[in-house]
Write an enzyme that holds these catalytic residues in place. Structure first.
Site, PDB file in Angstrom:
ATOM      1  CE  LYS A 121      -2.818   2.116   4.841  1.00 26.42           C
ATOM      2  NZ  LYS A 121      -2.709   1.349   3.591  1.00 26.42           N
TER       3      LYS A 121
ATOM      4  CB  SER B  28      -0.936   0.015   1.218  1.00 28.57           C
ATOM      5  OG  SER B  28      -0.205   0.153   2.418  1.00 28.57           O
TER       6      SER B  28
END
Length: 247
Positions: free
Chosen positions: A92, A51
């Site tokens: 993230k 990701s």
């Protein structure tokens, strides 16, 4: 003459031994101190997903500085744990903080507080988001997070229907990523696209930690090697003197 020379060589030998001992002692302090400092400041993690590609790939070993969530700024790549997102640590990028208004996309770019954000860390040619992000005001003390691989990242956009519009509390932050240690990709590039909104975070002390470890290792090895090398040179000098005297 030879006696004076011998005493001089002996004095030099003692001085060299003292200096080499000091070098080894200082090297040990720097080497062990650097490791201790790094262990206190940093936590290693292995990233399990894609990701954050291309910044961080699955299986990469990262070094993340332990910080308080209040120190997080826009553009930081953080490690956090949010119960509604799962029971594992997640990596993230922070794109907006409490009080910001975030939306996407304008000219294929993310907008924060009405300003288009340049994000050079995204895969080349990729838009800032694969789907529309409605205009969202980030609540106080919370963070809006996106993965750098925007087409498949399960980030704030996948949790928009939850309370607080998919944002994460600052208190969920465990650390901020400074570098990819394996493979040795080095320090993360600074997220300069967010500078127009205010200051961005400075790198942690990782470079100083590594410098202390490397310098310490050099001093230890150099100091330890002095004795054998100096002894060999003294023996060669005596042999040459004796040969010259015999001649």
């Amino acid at each position: 003459m030879s006696r004076t020379s011998g005493r001089t060589d002996e004095g030099r030998g003692r001085l060299g031994s003292v200096l080499s001992g000091l070098a080894v002692a200082l090297g040990c302090v720097l080497f062990l101190g650097g490791f201790a400092w790094g262990a206190i400041e940093y936590q290693p993690y292995t990233v399990p997903t894609e990701s954050m590609v291309p910044t961080i790939k699955a299986g990469d070993r990262i070094l993340a500085q332990r910080i308080d969530g209040d120190d997080v700024k826009r553009g930081d790549v953080i490690v956090f744990k949010q119960k509604s997102w799962g029971d594992t640590l997640i990596v993230k990028r922070v794109v907006a903080v409490g009080g910001d208004t975030v939306a996407c996309c304008t000219n294929n770019k993310l907008t924060v507080n009405g300003k288009q954000i340049d994000e050079p860390y995204l895969p080349k040619g990729q838009a800032a988001e694969s789907k529309q992000i409605p205009t969202i005001e980030v609540p106080k003390d919370r963070l809006f997070l996106l993965g750098d691989e925007r087409s498949g990242s399960l980030d704030s956009t996948a949790h928009l229907t939850e309370a607080f519009n998919g944002t994460v509390a600052r208190s969920a932050v465990k650390s901020r990523v400074d570098a990819v240690a394996w493979p040795m990709n080095g320090m993360l590039a600074r997220p300069t696209g967010f500078e127009k909104l205010g200051g961005i975070s400075s790198p942690g002390p990782l470079r100083l930690v590594l410098t202390a470890v490397v310098v310490g290792a050099v001093l230890v090895l150099g100091g330890a090697a002095y004795g054998p090398i100096a002894g060999r040179l003294r023996r060669r000098g005596r042999t040459r003197t004796e040969l010259a005297g015999a001649a």
